[in-house]
Every structure is written in C-alpha cells, then in structure tokens.
Design an enzyme around this catalytic site. Structure first.
Site, PDB file in Angstrom:
ATOM      1  N   TYR A 106     -30.320   4.138  -8.903  1.00 25.77           N
ATOM      2  CA  TYR A 106     -29.238   4.187  -7.930  1.00 25.77           C
ATOM      3  C   TYR A 106     -29.817   4.314  -6.530  1.00 25.77           C
ATOM      4  O   TYR A 106     -30.713   5.113  -6.284  1.00 25.77           O
ATOM      5  CB  TYR A 106     -28.307   5.361  -8.214  1.00 25.77           C
TER       6      TYR A 106
ATOM      7  N   HIS B 254     -18.196  11.415  -3.427  1.00 26.59           N
ATOM      8  CA  HIS B 254     -19.427  10.922  -4.051  1.00 26.59           C
ATOM      9  C   HIS B 254     -20.106  11.973  -4.928  1.00 26.59           C
ATOM     10  O   HIS B 254     -21.148  11.690  -5.525  1.00 26.59           O
ATOM     11  CB  HIS B 254     -20.423  10.451  -2.982  1.00 26.59           C
TER      12      HIS B 254
ATOM     13  N   ARG C   5     -22.806  -3.628   0.607  1.00 31.15           N
ATOM     14  CA  ARG C   5     -23.695  -3.278  -0.492  1.00 31.15           C
ATOM     15  C   ARG C   5     -23.062  -3.733  -1.793  1.00 31.15           C
ATOM     16  O   ARG C   5     -21.849  -3.984  -1.858  1.00 31.15           O
ATOM     17  CB  ARG C   5     -23.982  -1.772  -0.549  1.00 31.15           C
TER      18      ARG C   5
END
Length: 336
Positions: free
Chosen positions: A38, A193, A224
């Site tokens: 990630y 998040h 992204r």
C-alpha cells in the site's frame, strides 16, 4: 467522440455485465510490479489521450448502466447522498466543473449554454434538456449536487478544508468498496483512513499525504489508483448492503474464479474547486472479470504473483483472504 453504450446490463440480482475489447484495452491495470504494498502513489493528473486518464470525468460504455444503478440505490437508500448545509457553494462549484468538462470533452453527448446566470444543460444519453439559473436551486428538479452527481460515473466526495484538515462534508456514494458515507460524513482525513493497514499506525504517512492534499491548487489536479476485488459485477458493495454480498465470497472455487471474481480499480481524482476552495475527491470505479483480464497474458501473470504474495493484513483489509487460495490456484495456470 461518440460512445457506444452497452444495452441491457444488470449490476444486481441477475448479473449481466461485459467489457468490450476497447474497454479491456483501456482498463487501468493497477500493478506496475509483481508485488504490491500500500502506498499513496499520487501523480499529477496529466491528460493521456485514448486512456481513462484523458479527461477529468471519464465516460464510457457503462454510463447508462451505472446511472441506472445509482438511481436504484438512491431510491432504496436516500442517505447515499449527503450535503451538509455549509457545502452549498461547493455543490454549485462541482456542478459547474462537471458541466464544463463533459460539454468540452464529449460534445456529441453533452452541451452547456451560458448567458450570465441563465444556463441550459443538455444530457442526450439521459434525455435531459433543462434551463436553470446558476445559483438558484429552485430552478432545478433536485438540489444541485444530487442533480449533477446523478449524471457522472463514479462516487463523489466534497472535502471541506478548514483548521488545517479536510472533512468529508458532502458526498454521493452509491458504489463504495465496503464503507459507508452515512458513517464517514463529517469525519476528518485521518479518521476515515484509520482502517487502512500498515498506515493506521504510521502517522507520518498520513501527515505527509494530508499536507500534500491541502496544497493542491486550482487547475492542478492530482490522481491515484486504488484497487480491490468484488464477487460478481456488483457496484454497490457498501457496508449497508453487506448482507447481500458478503456471503458471495464463499462461492469462489478454483473452477469459477474467472467468472465470479472481478478486479475493481478506483481512479481517484483530486481537483480543487475554485470558488469554495473545497477539494473534490472522485472515485471512478472500473470492474473487469478475471476471464476478461487474462486476455492480456502479462496482466494474468502479474496478477497471479501479486495475489499470491500479498501481505496478509492487506489481503484481509481488501476482503480477499476468504477466497485467496482458490483464486491463486485459478490464476496459476497463466503463470507456469
């Protein structure tokens, strides 16, 4: 550019969904290497002709399907669209941005005429032809944010910037990957998040990402890619509907993985809204069955290696652990 829309697709119940050869060729395959970790992976949103990165708002053959799917979801759950009172200017900002870009990028399908605040908007695929006064919600059939969000593919979040942070204070989220706007509305950047593994305990990554986003300038958008996997071509995999789709993960076998498992890629765009200074966070989702994906041999080989070697916390976060073993077994035939 005239788009040929796929007829009679269905993204719930009796699934019927397919990608044309053109859609397969332009699919944003998200893995530049044979392994995945990630990362923030933000880049300037530079236009790339003949790709999904060409325009700010990508419209493709699934447009009518996804707009119908959005309408069905909103009919059953109106809370998928939330706009806090102080976000009205941002809503008009967003409406102007979408209408301007769609009319410039797809003039065969969308037209915008402006005479001061007297506007005319034409959306041919959805048979919309409306005159309205910009800034006056009473001249539209719906509130401005909902009106235009029902006409653009992908989920939309409008982030209010204040006190050195970003807050999810408006959104149209009808196709999320296992999260809920009703739960996240009003949360700060770090709060929504927090569930991300390997970042949740690394506050430095969050701080750098937030600092970067706070400094995005008007007309200098960034983007992204993010990804996960979905069983069946189901757009709405929200927390609220888990009871409808969660059990489908147990259906995957080494024989049917190619048909059931779909790679789900999110193209996330982050432009600044000029008047309100809010940040748009759009989530344009692309779905492709593995049967279609493996038509590209390089993608098939790489996906096998990525899924096989994916760190367990990330596999759990993305919901793949439930069926990783049969999925890797199916993919292994393409990476001898």
């Amino acid at each position: 550019m005239t788009i040929q829309f796929n007829p009679s697709e269905q993204m719930r119940d009796q699934f019927h969904y397919y990608n044309s050869p053109k859609a397969i060729a332009r699919f944003p395959f998200p893995f530049p290497e044979d392994n995945y970790m990630y990362s923030v992976n933000i880049e300037p949103a530079v236009s790339k002709p003949d790709t999904v990165f060409e325009n700010w708002f990508d419209i493709d053959e699934h447009y009518l399907t996804e707009m119908n799917e959005r309408a069905l979801t909103l009919a059953s759950d109106p809370k998928r669209c939330i706009v806090l009172p102080h976000m009205q200017q941002a809503a008009w900002d967003f409406l102007e941005m979408v209408m301007t870009h769609l009319s410039q990028d797809y003039p065969e399908h969308f037209q915008l005429q402006q005479q001061g605040k007297a506007w005319r908007w034409v959306n041919k695929p959805l048979n919309i032809d409306i005159h309205f006064t910009f800034g006056d919600a009473s001249t539209l059939p719906l509130e401005p944010f909902e009106f235009i969000s029902r006409q653009v593919q992908g989920d939309i979040a409008l982030l209010d910037q204040r006190d050195g942070d970003l807050y999810m204070d408006a959104g149209m989220i009808t196709g999320p990957a296992d999260w809920s706007l009703n739960f996240d509305a009003g949360m700060s950047f770090k709060q929504w998040h927090a569930p991300v593994p390997q970042l949740a305990h690394n506050l430095g990554v969050f701080d750098r990402a937030l600092k970067f986003l706070l400094n995005i300038q008007v007309d200098q958008p960034y983007r992204r890619l993010n990804w996960t996997m979905t069983i069946n071509p189901r757009m709405d995999t929200s927390s609220e509907t888990y009871h409808l789709w969660g059990h489908e993960r147990a259906l995957v076998t080494a024989e049917n993985a190619g048909e059931l498992v779909h790679l789900r890629v999110e193209l996330q765009m982050m432009p600044r809204l000029a008047r309100s200074n809010a940040l748009l966070f759009s989530i344009r989702t692309y779905l492709m069955s593995l049967n279609d994906l493996v038509k590209n041999p390089a993608w098939a080989k790489r996906l096998h290696r990525v899924i096989r070697d994916l760190p367990e916390p990330i596999a759990d976060y993305k919901g793949i652990s439930h069926y990783r073993e049969p999925l890797v077994q199916w993919l292994s035939q393409f990476d001898p």
